[in-house]
Design an enzyme around this catalytic site. Structure first.
Site, mmCIF file in Angstrom:
data_model
loop_
_atom_site.group_PDB
_atom_site.id
_atom_site.type_symbol
_atom_site.label_atom_id
_atom_site.label_comp_id
_atom_site.label_asym_id
_atom_site.label_seq_id
_atom_site.Cartn_x
_atom_site.Cartn_y
_atom_site.Cartn_z
ATOM 1 N N CYS A 1 0.895 -1.189 -0.031
ATOM 2 C CA CYS A 1 -0.079 -0.038 -0.094
ATOM 3 C C CYS A 1 1.008 1.090 0.062
ATOM 4 O O CYS A 1 1.691 1.477 -1.007
ATOM 5 C CB CYS A 1 -1.028 0.065 1.097
ATOM 6 S SG CYS A 1 -2.414 1.077 0.950
ATOM 7 N N HIS B 1 -4.431 -4.325 0.125
ATOM 8 C CA HIS B 1 -4.188 -4.898 1.274
ATOM 9 C C HIS B 1 -4.717 -6.413 1.436
ATOM 10 O O HIS B 1 -5.587 -6.807 1.855
ATOM 11 C CB HIS B 1 -4.786 -4.216 2.488
ATOM 12 C CG HIS B 1 -4.389 -2.785 2.785
ATOM 13 N ND1 HIS B 1 -3.220 -2.981 3.853
ATOM 14 C CD2 HIS B 1 -4.833 -1.522 2.783
ATOM 15 C CE1 HIS B 1 -2.889 -1.757 3.930
ATOM 16 N NE2 HIS B 1 -3.750 -0.839 3.178
ATOM 17 N N GLU C 1 -3.447 -8.668 2.908
ATOM 18 C CA GLU C 1 -3.184 -9.448 4.377
ATOM 19 C C GLU C 1 -4.508 -8.976 5.102
ATOM 20 O O GLU C 1 -4.569 -9.632 6.204
ATOM 21 C CB GLU C 1 -1.987 -8.814 5.064
ATOM 22 C CG GLU C 1 -2.039 -7.559 5.394
ATOM 23 C CD GLU C 1 -2.298 -6.301 4.474
ATOM 24 O OE1 GLU C 1 -1.943 -5.026 4.872
ATOM 25 O OE2 GLU C 1 -2.083 -6.324 3.361
#
Length: 306
Positions: free
Chosen positions: A142, A235, A237
């Site tokens: 990011c 993102h 994750e």
């Protein structure tokens, strides 16, 4: 295979409930070689949440992994107890003489600032330069991806008219790269950001390869140096409720925010979100570890005495 993490790291108990094997010792675990060494520079405000998200994804590797947690010197985290930071994190100065197989640098809530206005910009760019000689492969996430692309290649970031917020469909431009092994033709990724990098700027730089993008969310993944660096704008994750928590937070503060795209069934925030990105996220991190981090021969000096 187990992950070796510092004893009493909060993520351990959280992830054990998900049946993820974690240990404070790798002795006798049978890999037959040294564990893979990773370092995570965690710039996210909710450190414990980010630790848990990252460790969950690293756990799918077949390799034994040791993880060090790095922090910015003299930067006080307002959302994480000081005792946690003192116990589990080390400054760059304490880790700079070590070599690592891989590094993850997270996003940070400073994207509306000019890069040079970020108080720790000089230290961060020093860490970027260090990673190119001390780390096998680095994953920039990011804002860190935007920052690194600007630092290395002068790629600018641009303000968006409204927050890119939700789950967006992506495609692969280079399907035969190992990083995409097992990917579907279309896959979903969470995004939560106020700025973007643009396709035309990436294509002007011969060292960069745009390997994945989205019609709605734009540039997703850029690669350089044959996988020594990956720049990821989303993102991947994120845990299932991360966007919900952001939506509730911003709504509670009266900030301009729309309901996250493609997240709630029929955009009904009273219902649990639909997780569309879990398999992609697991593949992304597993492929990065297996094909770019866990290499017997890479082109930098490995003196494992530290």
């Amino acid at each position: 295979m187990p992950l070796r993490l510092p004893e009493n790291l909060p993520a351990i108990e959280l992830l054990k409930k998900e049946h993820i094997l974690i240990t404070d010792s790798l002795n006798g675990m049978g890999q037959g070689q040294r564990p893979i060494r990773l370092v995570v520079l965690n710039l996210m405000p909710l450190k414990i949440t980010t630790e848990t998200d990252i460790v969950r994804l690293l756990s799918h590797s077949t390799f034994q992994i040791e993880v060090d947690w790095m922090k910015i010197k003299n930067h006080i985290s307002k959302n994480t107890p000081a005792a946690h930071m003192d116990t589990f994190y080390k400054d760059f100065d304490a880790l700079k003489d070590r070599h690592y197989d891989g590094m993850i640098i997270t996003g940070a809530p400073v994207e509306k600032l000019d890069f040079h206005e970020v108080t720790y910009w000089d230290e961060l760019t020093g860490i970027f330069e260090w990673a190119r000689t001390k780390v096998g492969s680095t994953l920039y996430i990011c804002w860190a991806a935007q920052a690194a692309l600007y630092h290395y290649y002068g790629i600018p970031k641009y303000d968006l008219p409204s927050k890119q917020f939700g789950i967006f469909k992506h495609t692969v431009n280079s399907p035969f790269l190992p990083i995409f092994r097992g990917f579907d033709d279309e896959f979903f990724v969470p995004h939560s950001r106020h700025t973007e990098i643009r396709r035309e700027d990436i294509l002007k730089v011969s060292e960069l390869t745009l390997i994945s993008e989205s019609d709605e969310a734009g540039v997703y993944m850029v690669m350089t140096r044959e996988g020594r660096d990956f720049f990821v704008t989303g993102h991947s994750e994120y845990a299932p409720y991360a966007l919900r928590d952001e939506y509730i937070r911003d709504t509670g503060k009266g900030l301009p925010i729309t309901i996250p795209v493609n997240y709630y069934p029929n955009d009904d925030a009273s219902k649990p979100p639909v997780v569309r990105w879990r398999s992609h996220s697991n593949l992304l991190f597993t492929n990065w570890l297996n094909y770019y981090v866990c290499q017997e021969e890479i082109s930098y000096d490995k003196s494992w005495s530290n």
